[in-house]
Design a protein around this motif. Structure first.
Motif, PDB file in Angstrom:
ATOM      1  N   VAL A  47       0.837  -1.215   0.000  1.00 60.54           N
ATOM      2  CA  VAL A  47       0.000   0.000   0.000  1.00 60.54           C
ATOM      3  C   VAL A  47       0.869   1.261   0.000  1.00 60.54           C
ATOM      4  N   LYS A  48       1.971   1.222   0.736  1.00 58.24           N
ATOM      5  CA  LYS A  48       2.862   2.390   0.814  1.00 58.24           C
ATOM      6  C   LYS A  48       3.814   2.488  -0.366  1.00 58.24           C
ATOM      7  N   ASN A  49       3.892   1.387  -1.130  1.00 56.57           N
ATOM      8  CA  ASN A  49       4.871   1.334  -2.205  1.00 56.57           C
ATOM      9  C   ASN A  49       6.286   1.472  -1.635  1.00 56.57           C
ATOM     10  N   ALA A 136       1.751   6.995   7.459  1.00 60.37           N
ATOM     11  CA  ALA A 136       0.723   6.622   6.483  1.00 60.37           C
ATOM     12  C   ALA A 136       0.756   7.503   5.239  1.00 60.37           C
ATOM     13  N   ASN A 137       1.924   7.546   4.591  1.00 56.83           N
ATOM     14  CA  ASN A 137       2.093   8.295   3.350  1.00 56.83           C
ATOM     15  C   ASN A 137       2.730   7.379   2.320  1.00 56.83           C
ATOM     16  N   PRO A 138       2.529   7.680   1.035  1.00 54.40           N
ATOM     17  CA  PRO A 138       3.281   6.914   0.032  1.00 54.40           C
ATOM     18  C   PRO A 138       4.783   7.114   0.273  1.00 54.40           C
ATOM     19  N   ILE A 142       5.677  13.439   2.138  1.00 57.48           N
ATOM     20  CA  ILE A 142       5.584  14.018   3.485  1.00 57.48           C
ATOM     21  C   ILE A 142       4.646  13.185   4.369  1.00 57.48           C
ATOM     22  N   SER A 143       4.985  13.022   5.634  1.00 58.20           N
ATOM     23  CA  SER A 143       4.150  12.263   6.564  1.00 58.20           C
ATOM     24  C   SER A 143       2.834  12.995   6.849  1.00 58.20           C
ATOM     25  N   PRO A 144       1.737  12.235   7.086  1.00 56.61           N
ATOM     26  CA  PRO A 144       0.430  12.851   7.343  1.00 56.61           C
ATOM     27  C   PRO A 144       0.234  13.203   8.825  1.00 56.61           C
ATOM     28  N   SER A 221      15.939  12.212   0.285  1.00 57.67           N
ATOM     29  CA  SER A 221      14.770  12.731  -0.420  1.00 57.67           C
ATOM     30  C   SER A 221      13.459  12.328   0.251  1.00 57.67           C
ATOM     31  N   HIS A 222      13.545  11.771   1.463  1.00 54.76           N
ATOM     32  CA  HIS A 222      12.388  11.130   2.066  1.00 54.76           C
ATOM     33  C   HIS A 222      11.187  12.047   2.270  1.00 54.76           C
ATOM     34  N   TYR A 223      11.400  13.335   2.396  1.00 53.03           N
ATOM     35  CA  TYR A 223      10.302  14.226   2.755  1.00 53.03           C
ATOM     36  C   TYR A 223       9.917  15.161   1.619  1.00 53.03           C
TER      37      TYR A 223
HETATM   38 MG    MG Z   1       7.945   7.615   7.102  1.00 58.78          MG
END
Ligand code: MG
Ligand code: TXA
Length: 322
Positions: A47-49, A136-138, A142-144, A221-223
């Protein structure tokens, strides 16, 4: 679209049948599944890929339960647990075989946290398994920090979002482990390093290198938002972008710019408060990313306390572009 609500029984039933549920925490919303069920864990990755070499944090509600899936907790980490759980702290602990390899990507430690959120703590109390839950983000976005953020990006892939209101801390947990007797911080986050040091003395921070993805959330590049993200001196950058006429957004700590309309500029904290800035950071990044801009201009905050973790996220967002 996912259903959004506050029904713990419904969340429990879904989780028990191997489905995923988004859960609120004080840091960010998590995409949760039964950590002891490899099929549910596999669903989280798909789901998160998310690449399966990036291990997950497991969440539970008590130290007694933590001990069921970890071996002896090293003394300094035990002291941190006693002081800061429930709270924005994740500990890397030696795992028992009951924790599936998929959760830990084959590592012999498991990341564990007791989150500080009344709704999620009540849910965890009723479950007889822990919850694996990444943000809960792809992967890479950015994190939700609200249920609506989760709905926007993962709503068509999950049945239910437990709505606990906006996350009160707004930054992911601080990740801490032990190497050769030394306490190491692997990810700066919602628990300040200074607070950790009052309990265990000086710690080593290893959260800066993208070439050492022991915690792949550390990848630069995570965010990254979709728009280009440029960090610098806003007093200099803004006039340059105003001249060239292309739409741009501004993310400042507290200052306001004269003739720029509100949807194109956001202040993290008008009174210059770092905790408030942390709480607003991801929501403001998303808001600017959703209006039609091709670049977001931002500035670093005072590099102190929570400012260090905020600056870490800002630098990663900017690094996503090069
Ligand atoms: Mg994360
Ligand atoms: O605040 C948080 O920690 C949120 C909420 C939902 O609890 N969760 C979160 O999860 O940020 P996630 O998956 O987005 O980030 C978890 C980070 C990743 O960077 C992962 O590499 C690292 O934890 N991690 C997990 N297990 C690890 C392990 N055994 N050793 C080293 N790093 C680990």
């Amino acid at each position: 679209m996912a259903q959004i609500g506050t029904d713990i029984e419904k969340a429990k039933a879904l989780l028990e049948s191997g489905e995923l549920v988004a859960i609120p925490t004080e840091t960010v919303y998590g995409l949760a599944g039964n950590a002891l069920n490899p099929d549910a864990v596999a669903k989280i990755f798909s789901v998160k890929n998310r690449p399966s070499f990036d291990p997950l944090i497991i969440h539970t509600d008590s130290l007694e339960k933590v001990r069921k899936f970890t071996l002896d907790i090293p003394a300094p980490l035990d002291r941190l647990a006693a002081h800061f759980w429930p709270g924005p702290l994740t500990l890397l602990l030696p795992k028992k075989p009951i924790v599936p390899d998929l959760v830990t990507s084959g590592l012999d430690t498991v990341a564990v946290r007791i989150p500080q959120h009344p709704l999620t703590l009540r849910l965890l109390e009723t479950l007889d398994f822990p919850l694996a839950a990444p943000s809960a983000n792809p992967f890479g976005y950015i994190s939700p920090t609200t249920a609506a953020h989760v709905q926007d990006q993962l709503g068509d892939k999950i049945p239910y979002i437990l709505d606990g209101g906006p996350s009160q801390v707004g930054l992911e947990s601080t990740i801490v482990g032990l190497e050769n007797g030394e306490v190491i911080v692997y990810r700066l986050g919602g628990l300040e390093v200074a607070a950790i040091e009052t309990i265990v003395g000086p710690v080593k921070i290893m959260a800066h290198s993208s070439s050492n993805p022991k915690s792949p959330g550390m990848l630069k590049s995570h965010y990254a938002p979709k728009a280009s993200f440029i960090l610098g001196d806003l007093e200099k950058l803004v006039p340059i972008y105003q001249k060239n006429g292309m739409p741009f957004g501004i993310l400042s700590f507290s200052r306001k710019f004269q003739d720029i309309p509100e949807p194109f500029q956001k202040q993290l904290s008008e009174k210059g408060d770092l905790a408030e800035a942390a709480k607003n950071l991801f929501a403001h990044m998303r808001a600017l990313d959703s209006v039609d801009v091709y670049v977001i201009l931002a500035e670093l905050l005072p590099d102190d306390g929570l400012g260090k973790a905020i600056n870490d996220r800002l630098k990663r967002a900017a690094a996503g572009e090069d």
